[in-house]
Scaffold this motif. Structure first.
Motif, PDB file in Angstrom:
ATOM      1  N   PRO A  94      44.951  54.010  37.356  1.00 35.33           N
ATOM      2  CA  PRO A  94      44.409  52.961  38.232  1.00 35.33           C
ATOM      3  C   PRO A  94      44.914  51.586  37.832  1.00 35.33           C
ATOM      4  CG  PRO A  94      42.731  53.727  36.690  1.00 35.33           C
ATOM      5  CD  PRO A  94      43.908  54.649  36.543  1.00 35.33           C
ATOM      6  N   ARG A  95      45.093  50.745  38.814  1.00 30.33           N
ATOM      7  CA  ARG A  95      45.580  49.389  38.590  1.00 30.33           C
ATOM      8  C   ARG A  95      44.474  48.390  38.896  1.00 30.33           C
ATOM      9  NH1 ARG A  95      51.423  49.764  41.782  1.00 30.33           N
ATOM     10  NH2 ARG A  95      52.329  51.439  40.498  1.00 30.33           N
ATOM     11  N   PRO A  96      44.587  47.184  38.346  1.00 30.08           N
ATOM     12  CA  PRO A  96      43.597  46.157  38.684  1.00 30.08           C
ATOM     13  C   PRO A  96      43.564  45.904  40.179  1.00 30.08           C
ATOM     14  CG  PRO A  96      44.923  45.475  36.794  1.00 30.08           C
ATOM     15  CD  PRO A  96      45.567  46.725  37.346  1.00 30.08           C
ATOM     16  N   ALA A  97      42.412  45.473  40.668  1.00 27.46           N
ATOM     17  CA  ALA A  97      42.248  45.198  42.090  1.00 27.46           C
ATOM     18  C   ALA A  97      43.207  44.109  42.549  1.00 27.46           C
ATOM     19  CB  ALA A  97      40.815  44.764  42.373  1.00 27.46           C
ATOM     20  N   GLN A  98      43.714  44.280  43.758  1.00 37.40           N
ATOM     21  CA  GLN A  98      44.562  43.259  44.342  1.00 37.40           C
ATOM     22  C   GLN A  98      43.744  42.012  44.653  1.00 37.40           C
ATOM     23  OE1 GLN A  98      45.877  46.267  47.442  1.00 37.40           O
ATOM     24  NE2 GLN A  98      47.780  45.131  47.196  1.00 37.40           N
ATOM     25  N   PRO A  99      44.382  40.833  44.668  1.00 41.66           N
ATOM     26  CA  PRO A  99      43.655  39.619  45.042  1.00 41.66           C
ATOM     27  C   PRO A  99      42.988  39.796  46.405  1.00 41.66           C
ATOM     28  CG  PRO A  99      45.799  39.055  44.143  1.00 41.66           C
ATOM     29  CD  PRO A  99      45.785  40.556  44.296  1.00 41.66           C
ATOM     30  N   GLY A 100      41.697  39.509  46.454  1.00 40.89           N
ATOM     31  CA  GLY A 100      40.924  39.678  47.689  1.00 40.89           C
ATOM     32  C   GLY A 100      40.013  40.886  47.653  1.00 40.89           C
TER      33      GLY A 100
END
Length: 407
Positions: free
Chosen positions: A84-90
């Motif tokens: 999993p990757r960090p959440a995208q901006p927004g």
């Protein structure tokens, strides 16, 4: 007590013979072992929390994170999604403060109770139009196709300024995202498709300002097109599928409990409380996940740093320690404290709009068609056991045409 590797499957199951009740095993866990070890589909050793008090405790504790990159999910198929990757901006719903706080503050002004109540007249108009269409079509109809699906779809499109002509494609894309059997690559592609559409819509609103939530965010914030596109996609998913299914399965529950339907008809002042009781009783969202940022003791069990904790919304909302006789649908019941919309800083942003839609659409349906009843035996109703949000795939109903317009 239970096989930890099998517990995650319980979250999407219901009691044999009753599509509205959590499975017996989940209720047994809540009563005997409300914090229990659970092995997630990707092999992660985490926890399942099932009691009302402890669910609220987890959701209100800032030592538990909702950051996407820290979470393991109990839904099947997520084990193949990769790192999993960090959440995208927004994507504020997958963030912690202070990032979450900044986005939430911008959106709160667009979702005030007062503003959402202003939508009541528009929701009433949309509802009446669909009731008229049902009456012209004549029985039988699929209530999902004719009523519960289109109403929230139109409301969210108007809320965000999405042209109604695009709604059908929008709904198809969202259904791909919400299906439990969608392959990870398919879910990612569907989300990308929706964000591309929202990005184009944001650009249109920059050129032509509009009086809607997305238009307000475009004009009143310094958010980028990408941030706004992701926010628009999140609001679409949250505002459509949950409400559509609550209207449909709420109608099914009332048809299955004619004594409570009689109460609603005889006491219209109970509508607000009736909706809250349906939210509690049905709990269409199976749960949510948090990750421990440090060692935390919950219910006498030590949750270690990095472990994921899944909280069961249906089990919490049926906890007899909070709601006496919880497996009985009682529209007069005091419902304060249910967690159908979550709890804490991530509590559902659009809950007031969902309430407006349900408070209008459910009683209006039975007012227009007082003889409404199922058109097939209950065992033939296809339940959404294959979807993240629970409900019915279709709900065939019929009525006496000669009495369809009685008060």
């Amino acid at each position: 007590m239970s096989d930890p590797s099998a517990l995650s499957r319980l979250l999407h199951q219901h009691a044999e013979g009753c599509p509205f009740d959590p499975p017996h095993e989940l209720r047994q866990l809540r009563d005997q072992e409300p914090v229990t070890p659970m092995t997630y589909p990707d092999g992660h050793d985490g926890w399942l929390v099932t009691s009302h008090a402890l669910v609220r405790e987890v959701l209100a504790d800032n030592r538990f994170s909702h950051r996407h990159e820290l979470l393991h999910y109990p839904m099947p198929g997520t084990e193949a999604a990769g790192e999993p990757r960090p959440a995208q901006p927004g994507a504020f719903t997958a963030m912690d403060p202070p990032e979450h706080t900044r986005y939430r503050r911008l959106l709160t002004g667009q979702f005030t109770v007062r503003r959402m109540r202003q939508w009541t007249s528009r929701v009433k108009k949309i509802t009446a139009e669909h009731l008229d269409a049902m009456e012209r079509l004549g029985p039988p109809v699929d209530l999902v196709e004719a009523y519960s699906g289109p109403i929230p779809g139109l409301v969210i499109c108007e809320l965000l300024g999405v042209p109604t002509g695009d709604r059908a494609d929008f709904v198809r894309t969202m259904s791909v995202v919400m299906r439990l059997d969608t392959a990870p690559d398919g879910r990612v592609a569907a989300m990308a498709e929706m964000q591309d559409y929202m990005r184009d819509l944001v650009r249109t609103k920059r050129a032509e300002p509009s009086d809607d939530v997305l238009g307000g965010l475009v004009s009143d914030s310094d958010l980028s097109d990408d941030e706004l596109a992701i926010i628009g996609s999140l609001l679409t998913g949250a505002g459509f599928d949950t409400t559509a299914n609550m209207i449909a399965i709420g109608a099914y529950a009332l048809l299955s409990h004619p004594d409570q339907l009689d109460v609603l008809r005889a006491e219209p002042d109970l509508t607000t409380n009736a909706v809250e009781e349906l939210l509690r009783y049905l709990s269409v969202i199976p749960g949510t996940v948090r990750a421990a940022l440090e060692d935390v003791e919950i219910g006498g069990r030590l949750i270690k740093t990095g472990q994921s904790v899944t909280v069961s919304v249906p089990a919490a909302n049926r906890d007899p320690k909070r709601f006496p006789d919880p497996d009985t649908l009682d529209l007069r019941r005091p419902t304060a404290g249910h967690v159908a919309f979550g709890h804490g800083i991530h509590q559902c942003l659009g809950q007031q709009l969902a309430r407006v839609e349900m408070q209008v659409a459910i009683p209006a349906l039975f007012d227009r068609f007082p003889t409404l009843h199922l058109a097939v035996p209950p065992e033939e109703i296809p339940m959404r056991d294959d979807m993240i949000i629970y409900g019915v795939h279709s709900l065939p109903v019929t009525w006496d045409e000669q009495r369809g317009d009685l008060p």
